[in-house]
Design an enzyme around this catalytic site. Structure first.
Site, short mmCIF file in Angstrom:
data_model
loop_
_atom_site.label_atom_id
_atom_site.label_comp_id
_atom_site.label_asym_id
_atom_site.label_seq_id
_atom_site.Cartn_x
_atom_site.Cartn_y
_atom_site.Cartn_z
N TYR A 196 0.76 -1.02 -0.03
CA TYR A 196 -0.09 -0.03 0.00
C TYR A 196 1.01 1.15 0.08
O TYR A 196 0.71 2.10 -0.71
CB TYR A 196 -0.86 -0.05 1.26
N1 NAD Z 1 -8.44 7.40 5.78
C1 NAD Z 1 -7.18 7.45 6.22
O1 NAD Z 1 -6.77 7.76 7.28
C2 NAD Z 1 -6.23 7.85 5.00
C3 NAD Z 1 -4.79 8.08 5.45
C4 NAD Z 1 -3.83 8.21 4.63
C5 NAD Z 1 -4.36 8.29 2.95
N2 NAD Z 1 -5.80 7.94 2.84
C6 NAD Z 1 -5.82 8.08 1.21
O2 NAD Z 1 -6.89 9.12 1.27
C7 NAD Z 1 -7.79 8.66 0.14
C8 NAD Z 1 -9.34 8.48 0.46
O3 NAD Z 1 -9.32 7.59 1.28
P1 NAD Z 1 -10.43 7.15 2.29
O4 NAD Z 1 -10.29 6.77 3.73
O5 NAD Z 1 -11.62 8.15 1.90
O6 NAD Z 1 -11.15 5.84 1.68
P2 NAD Z 1 -12.24 5.14 1.04
O7 NAD Z 1 -12.03 3.68 0.72
O8 NAD Z 1 -13.47 5.57 1.96
O9 NAD Z 1 -12.37 5.88 -0.19
C9 NAD Z 1 -11.92 5.81 -1.25
C10 NAD Z 1 -12.97 5.44 -2.52
O10 NAD Z 1 -12.35 5.14 -3.79
C11 NAD Z 1 -13.33 4.47 -4.34
N3 NAD Z 1 -12.29 3.71 -5.45
C12 NAD Z 1 -11.40 2.77 -5.00
N4 NAD Z 1 -10.74 2.14 -6.26
C13 NAD Z 1 -11.52 3.08 -7.21
C14 NAD Z 1 -11.17 2.89 -8.54
N5 NAD Z 1 -10.16 2.26 -9.32
N6 NAD Z 1 -12.02 3.73 -9.35
C15 NAD Z 1 -13.04 4.70 -8.84
N7 NAD Z 1 -13.00 4.51 -7.34
C16 NAD Z 1 -12.41 3.90 -6.74
C17 NAD Z 1 -13.78 3.38 -3.55
O11 NAD Z 1 -14.91 2.80 -3.43
C18 NAD Z 1 -14.06 4.46 -2.10
O12 NAD Z 1 -15.48 5.07 -1.98
C19 NAD Z 1 -7.18 7.51 -0.43
O13 NAD Z 1 -6.22 7.78 -1.55
C20 NAD Z 1 -6.23 6.89 0.45
O14 NAD Z 1 -5.13 6.09 0.01
C21 NAD Z 1 -6.76 8.11 3.56
#
Ligand code: NAD
Length: 320
Positions: free
Chosen positions: A152
């Site tokens: 990841y």
């Molecule tokens: N939540 C955290 O603590 C955290 C920490 C570090 C980084 N991030 C990053 O922040 C971003 C958002 O994370 P989140 O926590 O909201 O996660 P999440 O999984 O709730 O949201 C991601 C969304 O992207 C969609 N998705 C995944 N693959 C896809 C694709 N190929 N095409 C279209 N849609 C797709 C999923 O259906 C989901 O709704 C991500 O890039 C994640 O890596 C989150």
């Protein structure tokens, strides 16, 4: 603006905040089943009640679909790319999902963005996990990021490098945001706040890794949203790829985090200690001097306040 991952935790909050201040939002998500799609649909329902919101169900790794999207919405000036396959543990089980959504998806979104005649800025999600095996805290944006502890993390770092190449070759201005363990209402079922709250409320034991010797810089969603809007509003120079930490700057030991949830729920947790998982890192801690100065980022929500709000939301959501 275009917001990808719009049915996700962070994307749905960012879209709501953008709509609330008068921006139009085109949202993309593939609504995959990594966790219960009903939660994604419920987040989306709230957005679809808004007049200036339009939803496109598609994958960010589908070049044809993204090309169609930018052709039919050629007036987009800002791309906020938050879609990704998230989660550290699952990247051991299903590595290809990470390569597809996070690596191919990042290339496709930059390819799509560079076809937008009025493009100003691509803002994209990175992660604190890029700091990998670094032990010196707090983590600074200039620290080394070449020792990821999980696939990841490797794909999120790859995303930053891809952004750099598009800045250099195509002059695309971008801002990469390294989020630190985000929590709050409408959060993710695979993350600590949700897992621990549900275990406590349902009387199940909580597995705590590394004997509880873990710390996370838990950051409340509203503070993250303010940081994302701050980044959106500060367009870098053409050809510049900037990177910022967005974290609370105040790490919490896991056992204190659990105690906070105990207070908020009024119930006692049953803790089951387990060894460290290989892809995990023991601590995260954001240095936020750069994001404070450049983006006006200033987290305001204490862990007690944030967990209270999360538990309140969680109870309401699950009582429906
Ligand atoms: N939540 C955290 O603590 C955290 C920490 C570090 C980084 N991030 C990053 O922040 C971003 C958002 O994370 P989140 O926590 O909201 O996660 P999440 O999984 O709730 O949201 C991601 C969304 O992207 C969609 N998705 C995944 N693959 C896809 C694709 N190929 N095409 C279209 N849609 C797709 C999923 O259906 C989901 O709704 C991500 O890039 C994640 O890596 C989150």
């Amino acid at each position: 603006m275009l917001v990808t991952g719009v049915a996700g935790f962070i994307g749905s909050h960012v879209a709501r905040a953008a709509l609330a201040r008068g921006d139009s939002v085109i949202g993309v998500d593939n609504l995959n089943a990594y966790y219960d799609p009903a939660l994604k649909h419920a987040r989306l329902d709230r957005l679809q009640a808004e007049r200036h919101f339009e939803f496109v169900e598609a994958s960010v790794s589908d070049m044809e679909a993204m090309e169609r999207l930018v052709t039919t919405h050629a007036d987009i000036e800002t791309v906020v790319h938050l879609a990704a396959q998230a989660g550290v543990a699952y990247s051991i089980e299903n590595p290809i999902a990470y390569a597809d959504s996070n690596v191919t998806g990042q290339v496709v979104m930059f390819e799509a963005a560079r076809r937008l005649p009025r493009l100003r800025h691509v803002v994209y999600a990175s992660s604190s996990s890029v700091y990998g095996l670094n032990e010196d805290v707090p983590f600074r944006e200039t620290d080394r990021t070449d020792r990821p502890a999980s696939l990841y993390a490797a794909t999120k770092r790859a995303g930053e490098l891809i952004a750099h190449s598009y800045a250099h070759v195509h002059g695309i201005a971008s801002s990469g945001l390294r989020f630190f363990t985000v929590y709050g209402p409408w959060g993710r079922p695979d993350m600590a706040a949700w897992l621990f709250t549900s275990a406590i409320l349902e009387g199940r034991p909580i597995p705590v890794f590394n004997n509880g010797l873990m710390e996370r810089d838990f950051t409340y969603i509203d503070d993250i949203v303010a940081g994302v809007l701050g980044a959106i509003d500060r367009t870098p120079k053409p050809g510049e790829n900037r990177i910022f930490n967005l974290g609370n700057n105040s790490p919490v030991p896991l056992l204190d985090f659990i105690a906070t949830i105990e207070r908020a729920t009024g119930r006692k947790a049953e803790i089951r200690f387990e060894p460290m998982r290989r892809a995990d890192v023991p601590a995260t801690f954001a240095d936020i001097a750069l994001s404070a100065e450049t983006l006006g980022f200033q987290p305001k929500t204490s862990i007690d306040e944030g967990i209270d709000r999360f538990v309140g939301w969680y109870r309401g959501y699950n009582a429906r």
